[in-house]
Enzyme design. Structure first.
Site, PDB file in Angstrom:
ATOM      1  N   ARG A  39      -4.096 -87.638  77.997  1.00 47.14           N
ATOM      2  CA  ARG A  39      -3.288 -88.716  78.729  1.00 47.14           C
ATOM      3  C   ARG A  39      -2.431 -89.441  77.482  1.00 47.14           C
ATOM      4  O   ARG A  39      -1.329 -89.954  77.843  1.00 47.14           O
ATOM      5  CB  ARG A  39      -4.311 -89.907  79.173  1.00 47.14           C
ATOM      6  CG  ARG A  39      -3.759 -90.811  80.157  1.00 47.14           C
ATOM      7  CD  ARG A  39      -4.603 -91.843  80.597  1.00 47.14           C
ATOM      8  NE  ARG A  39      -5.607 -92.354  79.816  1.00 47.14           N
ATOM      9  CZ  ARG A  39      -6.714 -93.100  79.924  1.00 47.14           C
ATOM     10  NH1 ARG A  39      -6.925 -93.299  81.169  1.00 47.14           N
ATOM     11  NH2 ARG A  39      -7.496 -93.574  78.932  1.00 47.14           N
ATOM     12  N   ARG A  99     -26.861 -92.087  68.386  1.00 44.14           N
ATOM     13  CA  ARG A  99     -27.395 -93.068  67.530  1.00 44.14           C
ATOM     14  C   ARG A  99     -28.754 -92.825  67.378  1.00 44.14           C
ATOM     15  O   ARG A  99     -29.206 -92.974  66.302  1.00 44.14           O
ATOM     16  CB  ARG A  99     -27.304 -94.500  68.041  1.00 44.14           C
ATOM     17  CG  ARG A  99     -26.016 -95.024  68.297  1.00 44.14           C
ATOM     18  CD  ARG A  99     -25.764 -96.211  68.980  1.00 44.14           C
ATOM     19  NE  ARG A  99     -24.229 -96.848  69.002  1.00 44.14           N
ATOM     20  CZ  ARG A  99     -23.779 -97.296  69.930  1.00 44.14           C
ATOM     21  NH1 ARG A  99     -24.587 -97.758  70.923  1.00 44.14           N
ATOM     22  NH2 ARG A  99     -22.569 -97.779  69.948  1.00 44.14           N
ATOM     23  N   CYS A 128     -22.991-103.124  69.686  1.00 48.97           N
ATOM     24  CA  CYS A 128     -22.297-104.275  69.056  1.00 48.97           C
ATOM     25  C   CYS A 128     -23.250-105.677  69.314  1.00 48.97           C
ATOM     26  O   CYS A 128     -23.505-106.310  68.192  1.00 48.97           O
ATOM     27  CB  CYS A 128     -21.097-104.732  69.989  1.00 48.97           C
ATOM     28  SG  CYS A 128     -21.605-104.772  71.663  1.00 48.97           S
ATOM     29  N   GLY A 159     -16.439-106.398  75.667  1.00 47.20           N
ATOM     30  CA  GLY A 159     -17.463-105.302  75.553  1.00 47.20           C
ATOM     31  C   GLY A 159     -17.278-104.076  76.609  1.00 47.20           C
ATOM     32  O   GLY A 159     -17.949-103.019  76.275  1.00 47.20           O
ATOM     33  N   LYS A 212     -31.232-100.425  74.046  1.00 45.07           N
ATOM     34  CA  LYS A 212     -30.618 -99.886  72.596  1.00 45.07           C
ATOM     35  C   LYS A 212     -30.930-101.104  71.548  1.00 45.07           C
ATOM     36  O   LYS A 212     -31.126-100.854  70.468  1.00 45.07           O
ATOM     37  CB  LYS A 212     -29.147-100.127  72.772  1.00 45.07           C
ATOM     38  CG  LYS A 212     -28.752 -98.986  73.842  1.00 45.07           C
ATOM     39  CD  LYS A 212     -26.908 -99.213  73.894  1.00 45.07           C
ATOM     40  CE  LYS A 212     -26.434 -98.182  74.730  1.00 45.07           C
ATOM     41  NZ  LYS A 212     -24.834 -98.515  75.102  1.00 45.07           N
ATOM     42  N   ARG A 234     -23.844-110.532  80.760  1.00 42.01           N
ATOM     43  CA  ARG A 234     -22.489-110.637  80.806  1.00 42.01           C
ATOM     44  C   ARG A 234     -22.007-111.978  81.563  1.00 42.01           C
ATOM     45  O   ARG A 234     -22.294-112.279  82.427  1.00 42.01           O
ATOM     46  CB  ARG A 234     -21.795-109.521  81.769  1.00 42.01           C
ATOM     47  CG  ARG A 234     -20.279-109.345  81.532  1.00 42.01           C
ATOM     48  CD  ARG A 234     -20.093-108.573  80.389  1.00 42.01           C
ATOM     49  NE  ARG A 234     -20.489-107.138  80.069  1.00 42.01           N
ATOM     50  CZ  ARG A 234     -20.230-106.374  79.190  1.00 42.01           C
ATOM     51  NH1 ARG A 234     -19.888-106.762  77.735  1.00 42.01           N
ATOM     52  NH2 ARG A 234     -20.849-105.168  79.177  1.00 42.01           N
ATOM     53  N   HIS A 241     -19.777-111.685  71.305  1.00 43.62           N
ATOM     54  CA  HIS A 241     -21.057-111.987  72.298  1.00 43.62           C
ATOM     55  C   HIS A 241     -21.775-112.971  71.457  1.00 43.62           C
ATOM     56  O   HIS A 241     -21.893-113.302  70.230  1.00 43.62           O
ATOM     57  CB  HIS A 241     -22.061-110.574  71.989  1.00 43.62           C
ATOM     58  CG  HIS A 241     -21.316-109.453  72.522  1.00 43.62           C
ATOM     59  ND1 HIS A 241     -20.219-109.494  73.528  1.00 43.62           N
ATOM     60  CD2 HIS A 241     -21.649-108.141  72.455  1.00 43.62           C
ATOM     61  CE1 HIS A 241     -19.985-108.419  73.846  1.00 43.62           C
ATOM     62  NE2 HIS A 241     -20.743-107.419  73.357  1.00 43.62           N
TER      63      HIS A 241
END
Length: 335
Positions: A39, A99, A128, A159, A212, A234, A241
Site C-alpha cells: 500500500r 516479547r 507502552c 495507542g 502484558k 481507554r 498514558h
C-alpha cells in the site's frame, strides 16, 4: 555506527515519530532504507533532507541491511522479521509478537541495556503501558524490592493508532452535533466515555493489555516473584498514558526517599508540588521522552505501600523513543 539501517513501518503513527527522532539525533548509520507494505511501497518520503522511495517489505529486502527497526502489527512482524534475522540483521521490534518468547530480549535501555547487547536475534521493545510503569518501579525495586503492584491505566486513543485518534476527533464532533458516527478502532464510543477494556479478554477475565503489564514487567526487571494486578482503561485523551500505581515493597519507603530515588533515575522527572497543577498531566507531558511522576504519597492501608501518579507519552518513550534508544545503544557497540 551501522552500515545500513532499515526502518519498517515508517508511515505509521509510531514510525513517523521514529523518523523525527532519528533526524534529531546523531547518525546511527551511513545508509538508510525504508520498507512498507504494498500500500505504501513506491511512495516518497524525505529524511535528513534527502528523498527516499519506500521499498516493498519482503524477505529479500533485508539483504545488505545491518540494523532493522520495525513498527508493524504482530502478524507482519511474525511473517517478515525472522527473514531479517536470517539475513544477519540486528532487529528491534515494536510489535508484541516476540516479547515473551524466552530467546528474545525485552529491553528498556535505562533498565536492562546488557540484555540488548547480549541478544542474538530479535530485541523487543515493551508495551507502552508496561514501559512507563517498569521505569517507575526500577529504582524502587533496586532500593527496597517490589513485591506487589496494583495499577490502573488511563490510556490515550493514540495507542490505538491513527484510527484511534480519528475516532476520538470525529466521534466527539458527531456527538456535539447530534450526528451518528461509526467507530472503527473501538467497539464502544470513546467520546465522553471510558472503556474498561483494551485488548481481548484472556485468562481470569483480564485483557491482553493487562496481562502484558504482568508478564513483561517481570521479564524486564528479572524477577518472576513480582505480583501485578492491572486494570487498563481507554479514555478520551489524544495522547499520553496515565497510571495510578500502588506499590508494596519489602521494607517501607518514605515519600522523601521515593522522591529522591525517582529524581536520580535516568529518564524520570518528578513533578510533585501540592498545588493546583503541580503534577504531571497528558496536556503538559506530550512530546517528551521522559516518564513523569507526581502525587507521591504513603499508602494509608499498608505500612510498606507507596502510591503515585505516572504519565508518559505513549508514542515516544512508550514506543518510538525506546526503540531508537536501543538502536543508539547498539550503534555505540557496533563493530
Amino acid at each position: 555506527m551501522f552500515g545500513t539501517m532499515a526502518v519498517v513501518g515508517a508511515t505509521g503513527a509510531v514510525g513517523r515519530i521514529m523518523l523525527r527522532l532519528l533526524e534529531e539525533r546523531p547518525e546511527l548509520a551511513r545508509n538508510y532504507r525504508f520498507l512498507a507494505s504494498a500500500r505504501s511501497a513506491g511512495s516518497k518520503l524525505t529524511f535528513k533532507g534527502r528523498e527516499y522511495t519506500i521499498e516493498l517489505l519482503e524477505p529479500k529486502a533485508f539483504a545488505g541491511v545491518d540494523l532493522v527497526v520495525a513498527s508493524t502489527p504482530d502478524e507482519v512482524a511474525a511473517e517478515f522479521l525472522p527473514a531479517a534475522v536470517a539475513a544477519g540483521c540486528k532487529v528491534i521490534d515494536e510489535s508484541g509478537y516476540f516479547r515473551m518468547k524466552p530467546d528474545v530480549a525485552l529491553v528498556i535501555p535505562e533498565i536492562n541495556p546488557q540484555d540488548a547487547l547480549n541478544a542474538k536475534g530479535i530485541i523487543a521493545s515493551p508495551n507502552c503501558s508496561t514501559t512507563q510503569m517498569a521505569m517507575a518501579l526500577k529504582p524502587l525495586h533496586d532500593a527496597a524490592r517490589v513485591r506487589r503492584v496494583v495499577v490502573s491505566t488511563y490510556q490515550a486513543v493514540s495507542g490505538a493508532g491513527l484510527q484511534g485518534t480519528e475516532d476520538l476527533l470525529e466521534g466527539t464532533r458527531s456527538q456535539l452535533n447530534g450526528d451518528a458516527y461509526e467507530y472503527k478502532a473501538f467497539t464502544s464510543p470513546i467520546a465522553f466515555n471510558a472503556i474498561p477494556q483494551i485488548g481481548g479478554f484472556k485468562e481470569g477475565g483480564y485483557t491482553s493489555e493487562e496481562l502484558k503489564m504482568v508478564y513483561e514487567t517481570r521479564k524486564i526487571l528479572g524477577d518472576e516473584s513480582i505480583q501485578v494486578c492491572p486494570t487498563c482503561i481507554r479514555i478520551p485523551v489524544a495522547n499520553c498514558h496515565s497510571e495510578t500505581i500502588l506499590v508494596e515493597t519489602e521494607r517501607p519507603v518514605s515519600v522523601e526517599e521515593a522522591r529522591q530515588l525517582f529524581s536520580n533515575f535516568p529518564g524520570i522527572r518528578v513533578v510533585d508540588d501540592q498545588v493546583a497543577g503541580g503534577y504531571p498531566m497528558p496536556s503538559n507531558c506530550t512530546g517528551s521522552d521522559l516518564v513523569f511522576i507526581g502525587r507521591i504519597r504513603k499508602d494509608l492501608s499498608h505500612p510498606n505501600g507507596l502510591a503515585f501518579w505516572c504519565v508518559s507519552d505513549n508514542l515516544r518513550k512508550g514506543a518510538a523513543t525506546n526503540a531508537v534508544q536501543i538502536a543508539e545503544l547498539l550503534a555505540k557497540h557496533a563493530g
